[in-house]
Design an enzyme around this catalytic site. Sequence first.
Site, mmCIF file in Angstrom:
data_model
loop_
_atom_site.group_PDB
_atom_site.id
_atom_site.type_symbol
_atom_site.label_atom_id
_atom_site.label_comp_id
_atom_site.label_asym_id
_atom_site.label_seq_id
_atom_site.Cartn_x
_atom_site.Cartn_y
_atom_site.Cartn_z
ATOM 1 N N CYS A 1 -6.117 28.387 -49.236
ATOM 2 C CA CYS A 1 -6.733 27.110 -48.851
ATOM 3 C C CYS A 1 -5.948 26.468 -47.710
ATOM 4 O O CYS A 1 -4.932 25.797 -47.939
ATOM 5 C CB CYS A 1 -6.791 26.182 -50.061
ATOM 6 S SG CYS A 1 -7.481 24.564 -49.667
ATOM 7 N N CYS B 1 -5.737 22.649 -47.929
ATOM 8 C CA CYS B 1 -4.769 22.118 -48.902
ATOM 9 C C CYS B 1 -3.337 22.273 -48.392
ATOM 10 O O CYS B 1 -2.507 21.391 -48.588
ATOM 11 C CB CYS B 1 -4.858 22.857 -50.232
ATOM 12 S SG CYS B 1 -6.503 23.229 -50.782
ATOM 13 N N ASP B 2 -3.029 23.406 -47.765
ATOM 14 C CA ASP B 2 -1.627 23.744 -47.512
ATOM 15 C C ASP B 2 -1.230 23.794 -46.040
ATOM 16 O O ASP B 2 -0.037 23.946 -45.731
ATOM 17 C CB ASP B 2 -1.313 25.117 -48.154
ATOM 18 C CG ASP B 2 -1.490 25.078 -49.660
ATOM 19 O OD1 ASP B 2 -1.286 23.992 -50.236
ATOM 20 O OD2 ASP B 2 -1.850 26.106 -50.251
#
Length: 313
Positions: free
Chosen positions: A135, A138-139
């Site tokens: 992701c 997300c990261d």
Amino acid sequence: MQDKIFDCVILGGGPAGLSAALYLKRANVGCAIVDKSALGGTPVNYCEIENYLGLGKISGFELCEKFEGHVDNFDVQKFPFEEIENVDLISPIKKIKTKESEFLARTVIIATGAKPKKLNIKGENENVGRGVSYCAVCDGAFYKDKTVCTVGGGNSALEEALYLTKFAKKVYIIHRRDKFRADDIVQKRVLENKKIELLLNYIPLEIIAKDKVEKIKLQNTQTLKTIEYKVDGIFPYIGLEPNVELFSGQIEEDKNGFILTDSTMKTNIDGVYAIGDVRNTPLRQVITAVSDGAVAGVEVSKYLMNIKETVRN
Ligand code: NAP
């Protein structure tokens, strides 16, 4: 246990499930959505969506928020964060058991989506959260001024590589062929981006890490020579596999495990429908998931009308 029998229980609250709920409620069919996470589905993690007609560019999060907000106007019963443990789809009254409760339903719409495929190489599982991520949204921010790579040649690998250039100083795209399957417009943006370097005709062999990811070992598919690249983060985007474990043995699937449906989203089981990424659709996009939901919503309401008339006669 819920003490009532729902006309329809929707398994999965992504775009497909939310769209089905909207169409069901507009047809005055009582329904519930059950999801193991918050509603919104996988697109919550898409950096940007620009092919949902009428909305221009929008983040996945914002689009899913709009979907849920729209459905909230129709008083749908929502059960987020309820992990389903097992289902009985075959009986006329279907049973869905979660850790917390049991739902009974005359019909079920499966909208459980799909998850990223793994590379299945040494070093992958051990380093999830230590440099391996599925992701970028997300990261990605953890990789400011670092070197990262995506793996794959589809829309996800290329779009997420573009997104990662916002943070990383260098982004490799590793692909096993020299042709991409991503949309032309995305390929053009990739080629124009100076932070991106293409590593074509390579497959990943191993992820090398101590406390965190340090290198990725690749093999050239033509020469079979291996080479190691220093990377801080690895983002595999090599396709999807359907979330069907709960239904195996009850429902017909294609050779890749996607649920087989007809054009009305009906599966081989009476009263059970499947929509969105989990079914054998020719196109996995937010707009097609929403469309599947609309078709299933209408078909389920017709089906319920028929069985109620049969009971009356
Ligand atoms: P995808 O389109 O199925 O592409 C997977 C890529 O990974 C392919 O290029 C494939 O190579 C490669 N690959 C597969 N197995 C591999 C392996 N074991 N090792 C190395 N490479 C491997 O998957 P996706 O990009 O994740 O997208 C999934 C679906 O979501 C697609 O239908 C896509 O169109 C859709 N999507 C749409 C958008 C959008 O419209 N904005 C955004 C993201 C995703 P080959 O090409 O050689 O087969």
